[in-house]
Motif scaffolding. Sequence first.
Motif, PDB file in Angstrom:
ATOM      1  N   ASP A 478       0.812  -1.230   0.000  1.00  0.00           N
ATOM      2  CA  ASP A 478       0.000   0.000   0.000  1.00  0.00           C
ATOM      3  C   ASP A 478       0.839   1.271   0.000  1.00  0.00           C
ATOM      4  O   ASP A 478       0.301   2.385  -0.031  1.00  0.00           O
ATOM      5  N   ARG A 479       2.170   1.140   0.058  1.00  0.00           N
ATOM      6  CA  ARG A 479       3.004   2.333   0.213  1.00  0.00           C
ATOM      7  C   ARG A 479       2.914   3.277  -0.980  1.00  0.00           C
ATOM      8  O   ARG A 479       2.866   4.493  -0.819  1.00  0.00           O
ATOM      9  N   GLU A 480       2.894   2.723  -2.183  1.00  0.00           N
ATOM     10  CA  GLU A 480       2.861   3.579  -3.369  1.00  0.00           C
ATOM     11  C   GLU A 480       1.620   4.460  -3.376  1.00  0.00           C
ATOM     12  O   GLU A 480       1.687   5.670  -3.633  1.00  0.00           O
ATOM     13  N   ASN A 481       0.460   3.869  -3.058  1.00  0.00           N
ATOM     14  CA  ASN A 481      -0.781   4.649  -3.023  1.00  0.00           C
ATOM     15  C   ASN A 481      -0.759   5.672  -1.894  1.00  0.00           C
ATOM     16  O   ASN A 481      -1.248   6.803  -2.051  1.00  0.00           O
ATOM     17  N   ALA A 482      -0.190   5.296  -0.740  1.00  0.00           N
ATOM     18  CA  ALA A 482      -0.124   6.230   0.393  1.00  0.00           C
ATOM     19  C   ALA A 482       0.746   7.433   0.044  1.00  0.00           C
ATOM     20  O   ALA A 482       0.403   8.580   0.364  1.00  0.00           O
ATOM     21  N   ILE A 483       1.885   7.207  -0.605  1.00  0.00           N
ATOM     22  CA  ILE A 483       2.777   8.302  -1.009  1.00  0.00           C
ATOM     23  C   ILE A 483       2.092   9.190  -2.042  1.00  0.00           C
ATOM     24  O   ILE A 483       2.139  10.427  -1.962  1.00  0.00           O
ATOM     25  N   ASP A 484       1.428   8.575  -3.019  1.00  0.00           N
ATOM     26  CA  ASP A 484       0.732   9.350  -4.050  1.00  0.00           C
ATOM     27  C   ASP A 484      -0.352  10.232  -3.429  1.00  0.00           C
ATOM     28  O   ASP A 484      -0.510  11.399  -3.803  1.00  0.00           O
ATOM     29  N   GLY A 485      -1.099   9.691  -2.464  1.00  0.00           N
ATOM     30  CA  GLY A 485      -2.154  10.475  -1.823  1.00  0.00           C
ATOM     31  C   GLY A 485      -1.609  11.684  -1.084  1.00  0.00           C
ATOM     32  O   GLY A 485      -2.163  12.786  -1.167  1.00  0.00           O
ATOM     33  N   MET A 486      -0.494  11.499  -0.361  1.00  0.00           N
ATOM     34  CA  MET A 486       0.097  12.624   0.366  1.00  0.00           C
ATOM     35  C   MET A 486       0.617  13.684  -0.604  1.00  0.00           C
ATOM     36  O   MET A 486       0.433  14.890  -0.394  1.00  0.00           O
TER      37      MET A 486
END
Length: 748
Positions: A478-486
């Motif tokens: 889930d890290r890629e999506n979390a970074i993109d959201g921030m």
Amino acid sequence: MSIPDFLLALSDRQRGLADPQAIVAAAVAMLGRHLEAGRVGWGEIAGDAEFFAVEHDAIDGVMPSLIGQHRRDGFGPVIRELRAGRAIRLEDALAEPGTMAADVADAFVAIGIRAGVFVPVMNNGQLAAALYAHQAEPRHWRDDELILMQEVAQRTWEAVERARVAVALRESEAKLRDVLDGIGEAFYALDRDLCFLHASRAALEFWGKEAQDLMGKPIIKVFPHAAGTPAYEAHRRVLQTGKAEHFETISPLLGRWFEVDIHPSSAGLSVAFRDIQRRKQAEEALQESEARLQAAVDLVGLSLYAWDLEAGVLEWDARLKAMWGLPPEAEVDLALARSAIHPDDRPQVEAAVARATDPGRGGVYQMEYRVIGIEDGVERWVSSYGRATFVDGKATRFTGAVLDITARKQAEEQLRDSEERFRLFAEHSTNVLWIVDAKSEQIEYLSPVFARVWGAPSTSMLQQHWREWVEMVVHPDDRENAIDGMERSLRGEIVNQEYRIIRADGAVRWLQDALFPIHDKQGRVRWVGGIAQDMTRDDGSLVYIVGGRDTSHQTLSLLLQGTGYQVKVFESVQAFLDVAPALVAGCVLIGAPEARGLTVLRELKARRIELPVIVLGENHRDVRAAVQAMKAGAADFLEMPIDRETLLAAVASALAGIREGTERDHAAELARARLNGLSAREREVLEGLLAGGTNKSIGTMLGISSRTVEIHRAHLMQRLGVSTLTEVVLMAVAAGLQLPAAGDGGEA
């Protein structure tokens, strides 16, 4: 360069500077080059403020700049010495333990300071500013260097103060011109060569001139007929003597009588003139003066007053009477005026007046306090300024002005209430509230529930870059999506996303996070905030077994897992206690030796962690072990060996108690959150209602009208979401409020 030569060069450099900041910048730059110091700077501090501000420093390219705000208590011993007016000469922060505490020395070294000189600037007995020189390595500071810095500090402060006064004077003169333009005053300003600097609209209309016809030109060229007239000579006289003049004259240009006031100013002359042709000179001059004064007072909402101390007579205008809740025609005496001052503020007001009328205390009075309207019962905040007149060492008259500051105080209280409501919301919310600084991209705030959801203290994440947080706890998938959201939110988007985190204890939690940008006044993203909700479903079937190396406990784990329970095994008591505050609610099983079980019970009780504990032990036909466990707070005591049905029944009972307690806690938290959302005044009205008081009796107790009580009562019931007083009482009980005894707040 010698000290006199340096000070002469500094004076020459600062003399042509009008900006206070430029004066400081010139001083630190010259001193930095002269001392060949790593960093020279100037910081200012206001009274007992927690921070001091560094706005200018000169650095050698190696040491970093310290421009910015700094906490005063971060330099404890240094600040204490400076506040006492003593300069500090520090040759090595690490070699002088007597000079400062070790943590302060470490703080100095952390920002590259090994040696330094700190010179205080005192103003009215208080530390106002400090001049400092820093070195990244130990350095011996000579006496002449310290003397030079003291001279530079004092001269710079005096130059800065003069510049600030000049700036304030220019701003004041500009405001005066605006005011005069606004009220139609005929006004003009001349420089010392009697050339026009400014003329108001009214003056231009009198003369039939345009501004470009006058600006920069001598008055004698614009109005040649003025040469030799008494008015022209008066202009020259005021320039020479510096004394203002007031006179009446007939304008040779207009053939009308004018009243003229000529005042010296920093630039030259300020001249106001009024047409008094159709009015009796003395009467109309007085009316004009009063009109000008009233216009100036009305601009800022001031009320002027006078107090004849010998006759005991007060002179109040209608606006001031209205602040005291009185009609314009009301007669006011000292007793009546004093009676309206809030009882809690009256002693301070009387003490301030006593100081102001004491010839040895300066004669000035300034204070903010509350008054309660005599006829309308409205509580108002006022700011009052006064000055005493002394004759032969005795105060005979007191004059001043009062301003209604109720709106400002209400705004301040609303801000405090807003901040308090946010704090209470964050403390009681089951969701994690977080804030990231958009500039540094570091985590600035985490609400208390973070520890329960993340299984780690909030301090472990604060001031970390948000990317480090993602790498540490977010599930790899889930890290890629979390970074993109921030990153999208940092660009100004509102983002809703879901992701998993992996706690320190290995548990995986599903979170739903709402990210939103927070903009500054310029529309730039200043912070990113978020509300993270734990979406993981806990089915109330968690069992924690402490002492997992025991074979019997391993057997228990298999038995409970086979029955559908989730089991977490801790190999030692300490391993369990280390993470106990962050554990999801569940049942704890712990066995012999007896001391181990009692240790867990006592520690959980001391930390107020409400996890039910079942102690497993052997009585040997002696019930003392069971009694000790139950007294220590155990939910149950099961004697070994334990049959399957007894164990499962005890665990089911303990977990059922958790679910019931959770429901009760939720209701109590909801009630407390709503009660904590009340304003201070609404809370006082609520306490009166719970004591059985009526609107009238509560108003008398609080010093407000019954109508005001009624309004607060309606607001608090709306905030609590109730419609009857009975519901209010039930909510107060649920929140754990102690109700007053019947009749405490009622009328006699």
